[in-house]
Design a protein around this motif. Structure first.
Motif, short mmCIF file in Angstrom:
data_model
loop_
_atom_site.label_atom_id
_atom_site.label_comp_id
_atom_site.label_asym_id
_atom_site.label_seq_id
_atom_site.Cartn_x
_atom_site.Cartn_y
_atom_site.Cartn_z
N UNK A 20 0.83 -1.20 0.00
CA UNK A 20 0.00 0.00 0.00
C UNK A 20 0.87 1.26 0.00
N UNK A 21 0.55 2.17 -0.88
CA UNK A 21 1.27 3.43 -0.98
C UNK A 21 0.36 4.43 -1.67
N UNK A 22 0.92 5.49 -2.21
CA UNK A 22 0.12 6.43 -2.98
C UNK A 22 0.96 7.02 -4.10
N UNK A 23 0.29 7.43 -5.16
CA UNK A 23 0.96 7.96 -6.34
C UNK A 23 0.60 9.43 -6.46
N UNK A 24 1.62 10.27 -6.69
CA UNK A 24 1.42 11.71 -6.77
C UNK A 24 1.41 12.14 -8.23
N UNK A 25 0.35 12.81 -8.64
CA UNK A 25 0.25 13.34 -9.99
C UNK A 25 0.19 14.86 -9.92
N UNK A 26 0.88 15.50 -10.84
CA UNK A 26 0.85 16.96 -10.93
C UNK A 26 -0.03 17.38 -12.09
N UNK A 27 -0.95 18.30 -11.83
CA UNK A 27 -1.86 18.78 -12.87
C UNK A 27 -2.19 20.24 -12.60
N UNK A 28 -1.98 21.06 -13.62
CA UNK A 28 -2.25 22.50 -13.51
C UNK A 28 -1.54 23.12 -12.32
N UNK A 29 -0.29 22.67 -12.09
CA UNK A 29 0.50 23.23 -11.01
C UNK A 29 0.16 22.73 -9.63
N UNK A 30 -0.78 21.81 -9.55
CA UNK A 30 -1.20 21.26 -8.25
C UNK A 30 -0.82 19.78 -8.17
N UNK A 31 -0.56 19.30 -6.97
CA UNK A 31 -0.26 17.89 -6.75
C UNK A 31 -1.47 17.19 -6.15
#
Length: 243
Positions: free
Chosen positions: A70-81
């Protein structure tokens, strides 16, 4: 764990044989058409993976990923995470695969992506307990991981997952049947990526039968010795008409 091409083929043959008995039942007659592996059923019903579709990148460059704890994935979109939960035995696939008017177009790419992630999970189960513990510790739920850390293991691991994924989608036994059925057992000839009409039709039928892209099919056929490469200067299509 470093595996040879031969060892990967043996793993794929064992997995697909067991899956076919699980999914299709024991065969009583080998006189049948070639068949592509139903990769969705192999992933979910046979391997017990949970497959979800979410936006994985702003530019569509990330097709899929998986983790061993179990973990989490960070996505960046429109300058936000944004944080996306990624659980053990889960595969995240990009949402573009299920968008309207894209499902058919991206079918081959989606199937190969899922097969690649299945291959990672299969290879992980073959690791030693010590290696498994190391990976699970790295994917601890206490820490969020970037794309680089989650998606890109060592280059060799990615190569192995690509080769095993292709062998799961297009098992050698089924490719043998396909070449016999669609190409009458002869090798196809590639003139630097160009094929004469009969070979092009055979290749198209193989792609449709296995639900894969032309690129994936050509790579697999080359691996198994079913494509002969010649220089383009020798290309001559008997059905080509010059005005």
């Amino acid at each position: 764990m470093i595996l040879s091409q031969k060892e990967i083929e043996e793993i794929a043959a064992a997995v697909t044989k067991d899956f076919n008995e699980f999914f299709f039942g024991k065969e009583v007659d080998d006189d049948r058409l070639p068949r592509g592996t139903p990769i969705d059923q192999l992933a979910q019903e046979y391997l017990g993976l949970r497959v979800s579709f979410v936006p994985l990148s702003s530019d569509g460059s990330i097709c899929g990923l998986t983790a061993y704890a179990d973990t989490e994935y960070i996505i960046e979109k429109d300058g936000m995470q944004y944080s996306i939960p990624l659980h053990r035995n889960q595969v995240l696939m990009d949402a573009s695969f299920i968008q309207p008017f894209q499902i058919r177009k991206l079918c081959g790419k989606r199937r190969f992506t899922l097969a690649h992630e299945c291959a990672h999970q299969i290879l992980f189960q073959m690791e030693s307990d010590e290696v498994k513990a190391q990976w699970q510790q790295q994917y601890s739920a206490r820490k969020a991981y970037s794309l680089r850390e989650l998606k890109t293991r060592e280059d060799w691991s990615e190569w192995q997952a690509n080769v095993l994924g292709a062998a799961l989608l297009m098992p050698q036994r089924e490719i043998d049947l396909a070449v016999e059925y669609y190409a009458r057992g002869r090798r196809l000839i590639s003139y630097e990526g160009h094929f004469a009409y009969p070979d092009k039709m055979s290749l198209n039928m193989i792609c449709q039968q296995f639900g894969v892209s032309k690129t994936a099919a050509v790579i697999r056929l080359k691996q198994l010795g079913y494509i002969e490469t010649r220089p383009y200067c020798e290309f001559s299509d008997p059905l080509e008409v010059w005005a």
